[in-house]
Enzyme design. Structure first.
Site, short mmCIF file in Angstrom:
data_model
loop_
_atom_site.label_atom_id
_atom_site.label_comp_id
_atom_site.label_asym_id
_atom_site.label_seq_id
_atom_site.Cartn_x
_atom_site.Cartn_y
_atom_site.Cartn_z
N GLY A 165 0.71 -5.02 0.96
CA GLY A 165 -0.71 -5.23 0.14
C GLY A 165 -0.35 -5.76 -1.26
CD GLU A 193 -1.94 -7.21 2.94
OE1 GLU A 193 -1.43 -6.27 2.88
OE2 GLU A 193 -2.81 -7.66 3.98
CB ALA A 195 -0.92 -0.15 1.36
CD GLU A 224 1.71 -5.49 5.69
OE1 GLU A 224 2.43 -6.22 5.99
OE2 GLU A 224 1.00 -5.52 4.75
#
Ligand code: CAA
Length: 258
Positions: A109, A112, A66, A132
């Site tokens: 992300g 993911e 992200a 993260e």
């Protein structure tokens, strides 16, 4: 000029391809990219001329996570009110099979997003991780759930708690990716897989995805019952007759339902 600013979209041979395209940020997933990817994917999902989706990035990065710069100044009320990342669930809920072609970094992300795909083809130098924890946060696009279901607690805890990166070989060994191929063949092999899937009877492919996906959500008994009901329902379609006749007549099937 493309109508999208963060992705490149194309269709070929019943495969809808979405290439993440923020090279300067290693395809970091910002809100604009999320909206573009998911809205195109949802459109592909509803398109009768599309039988599978292919999601890919660049040679250096599938996606490095992200967008940290976009998130850095966010606060709790804003994150909660917008339900930050929720839109990605629409991608995870597509009925059309999705193949991910992963070269380079698939971190946070990015990892993911790859896990939202049904088949992951990785280049031999691909790198996966959930770092993260090193930013003072935790996975937020399903990593703690999908990674654990894919690779089990021991490996998921190792990755999520230490933030360590793993290579493609380890990712395949632990069940995170479907196949590892030479880097320069990742996209072509993933495309082949996507075309193979797109050439099947579409309802059979969709129900196969639905049945396997249900194993993440249900008990064994509920899951096997759902599988049987889906199996039975396929006998209402011409493709079951066609597929079985083609087998006995020793010819390739010509699917009616696309
Ligand atoms: N967000 C925003 N920008 C990013 C980014 C990210 N996730 N990852 C890389 N970039 C940017 C860098 O800031 C840099 O931009 P500038 O040139 O403007 O400085 C550019 O991409 C190139 O990156 P690097 O110079 O860092 O490249 P590198 O080859 O030295 O390192 C890397 C590559 C190891 C992937 C490193 O970029 C990195 O560690 N990135 C962050 C990985 C990460 O922590 N991901 C998790 C994000 S949080 C998340 O994903 C939450 C969630 O669960 C959804």
């Amino acid at each position: 000029m493309s109508e999208y600013s963060t992705i490149v979209v194309s269709t070929d041979n019943r495969v809808g391809t979405i290439q993440l395209n923020r090279p300067k940020a290693l395809n970091a997933l910002n809100q604009e990219l999320m909206e573009e990817v998911v809205s195109v994917a949802v459109e592909f999902d509803a398109d009768p001329n599309i039988g599978s989706l292919l999601i890919t990035g660049s040679e250096k990065a599938f996606a490095a996570g992200a967008d940290i710069k976009e998130m850095a100044d966010q606060d709790y009320p804003g994150m909660y009110a917008s339900d930050w990342f929720r839109r990605w669930e629409d991608l995870a809920n597509l009925r059309t099979p999705v193949v991910a072609a992963v070269n380079g970094y698939a971190l946070g992300g990015g990892c993911e997003l790859a896990m939202m795909a049904d088949v992951i083809i990785a280049g031999e130098s691909a790198t996966f991780g959930q770092p993260e924890i090193n930013l003072g946060v935790i996975p937020g696009m399903g990593g703690s759930q999908r990674l654990t279901r894919s690779v089990g607690k021991a490996k998921a805890m190792d990755m999520v708690l230490t933030g360590r990166f793993i290579g493609a070989e380890e990712a395949e060994r632990i069940g995170l990716v479907s196949r590892v191929v030479p880097d320069d063949q990742t996209l072509s092999e993933a495309r082949k897989a996507a075309e193979l899937i797109a050439a099947k009877s579409k309802p059979a492919a969709q129900m196969a995805k639905e049945a396997v996906s249900a194993s993440f959500e249900t008990t064994l008994q509920q899951g096997t019952r759902l599988e049987r009901r889906l199996f039975h329902s396929l006998f209402s379609l011409a493709d079951q007759k066609e597929g079985m006749s083609a087998f006995t007549e020793k010819r390739d099937p010509e699917w009616k339902h696309r």
